[in-house]
Motif scaffolding. Structure first.
Motif, mmCIF file in Angstrom:
data_model
loop_
_atom_site.group_PDB
_atom_site.id
_atom_site.type_symbol
_atom_site.label_atom_id
_atom_site.label_comp_id
_atom_site.label_asym_id
_atom_site.label_seq_id
_atom_site.Cartn_x
_atom_site.Cartn_y
_atom_site.Cartn_z
ATOM 1 N N MET A 1 41.642 82.564 17.386
ATOM 2 C CA MET A 1 42.078 83.291 18.553
ATOM 3 C C MET A 1 41.516 84.718 18.460
ATOM 4 O O MET A 1 41.622 85.359 17.422
ATOM 5 N N TRP A 4 43.685 87.596 17.131
ATOM 6 C CA TRP A 4 44.266 87.452 15.796
ATOM 7 C C TRP A 4 43.392 88.165 14.775
ATOM 8 O O TRP A 4 42.490 87.591 14.184
ATOM 9 N N PHE A 15 48.078 87.352 20.812
ATOM 10 C CA PHE A 15 48.389 86.432 21.901
ATOM 11 C C PHE A 15 48.983 85.156 21.328
ATOM 12 O O PHE A 15 48.606 84.705 20.253
ATOM 13 N N HIS A 16 49.916 84.566 22.026
ATOM 14 C CA HIS A 16 50.561 83.297 21.674
ATOM 15 C C HIS A 16 51.531 83.412 20.512
ATOM 16 O O HIS A 16 51.954 82.412 19.953
ATOM 17 N N THR A 18 55.219 85.347 19.550
ATOM 18 C CA THR A 18 56.351 86.114 20.070
ATOM 19 C C THR A 18 57.194 86.564 18.885
ATOM 20 O O THR A 18 57.409 85.803 17.943
ATOM 21 N N ARG A 27 58.232 82.737 17.586
ATOM 22 C CA ARG A 27 57.605 81.672 18.366
ATOM 23 C C ARG A 27 56.092 81.705 18.176
ATOM 24 O O ARG A 27 55.484 82.766 18.253
ATOM 25 N N ILE A 28 55.520 80.515 17.990
ATOM 26 C CA ILE A 28 54.072 80.345 17.964
ATOM 27 C C ILE A 28 53.743 79.284 19.005
ATOM 28 O O ILE A 28 54.156 78.137 18.882
ATOM 29 N N ASP A 29 53.024 79.688 20.052
ATOM 30 C CA ASP A 29 52.656 78.802 21.153
ATOM 31 C C ASP A 29 51.154 78.545 21.131
ATOM 32 O O ASP A 29 50.387 79.286 21.740
ATOM 33 N N LEU A 30 50.763 77.510 20.427
ATOM 34 C CA LEU A 30 49.345 77.194 20.324
ATOM 35 C C LEU A 30 49.051 75.779 20.805
ATOM 36 O O LEU A 30 48.114 75.134 20.342
ATOM 37 N N ALA A 33 45.259 74.418 22.470
ATOM 38 C CA ALA A 33 44.429 75.598 22.210
ATOM 39 C C ALA A 33 43.101 75.258 21.544
ATOM 40 O O ALA A 33 42.410 76.142 21.046
ATOM 41 N N GLU A 53 54.912 75.382 18.406
ATOM 42 C CA GLU A 53 54.294 74.549 19.437
ATOM 43 C C GLU A 53 52.800 74.468 19.152
ATOM 44 O O GLU A 53 52.055 75.388 19.455
#
Length: 165
Positions: A1, A4, A15-16, A18, A27-30, A33, A53
């Motif tokens: 990313m 990162w 990004f992604h 929280t 939170r990890i929203d990947l 991706a 995620e």
């Protein structure tokens, strides 16, 4: 990313990712991706992580037993990857887990009975794997409606019938 940067002290700016007010990753929203590689044991050090995620990627390898250290985890979504190996017994430590989706992978072995101790579990999808044995019917699993396990049961029943021949 692209955002990162490992030299940045605070991953909360990535990004992604929280974080809470104390700059702790929650939170990890990947999902979706286009990631590849393996889940690393160091994920188990994110003590305040609630959502992991990482669905619909190209993740390989096994689920590290250290994921069982994430006692604040509410959702673990690893579906649509290429994860293989056994489901770690240590996941039974995730007593706040509501959703666990591992469907559409290549996991093997049996469903750990430790998962039946998670009373908060509302959704579990282990379908389309290479699991063997029986679906536990005790503990929290006894509260699931049959529709939640229909695919899983069908796979187990087919395997069981083949073993009998």
């Amino acid at each position: 990313m692209q955002s990162w940067d490992p030299t940045m002290v605070n991953p909360c700016l990535w990004f992604h990712v929280t974080c809470n007010g104390e700059n702790s990753v929650t939170r990890i929203d990947l999902g979706n991706a286009n990631l590849s590689g393996e889940l690393v044991p160091q994920l188990g050090q994110l003590a305040n992580l609630q959502y992991l995620e990482m669905f619909s990627n190209n993740i390989t390898g096994t689920i590290p037993k250290e994921i069982g250290n994430l006692t604040n985890l509410v959702s673990l979504d690893l579906f649509l990857n290429r994860i293989h190996g056994h489901i770690p017994t240590a996941l039974g430590n995730l007593q706040k887990l509501h959703n666990f989706r591992l469907n559409s992978n290549s996991s093997t072995g049996t469903i750990p009975y430790s998962l039946t101790t998670i009373t908060t579990l509302h959704v579990i999808d282990l379908s389309i794997n290479r699991l063997s044995g029986y679906v536990p019917r005790n503990g929290s699993f006894s509260m699931f409606t049959p529709i939640r396990f229909v695919v899983c049961y069908m796979i187990y029943e087919i395997i069981d019938q083949v073993k009998r021949w």
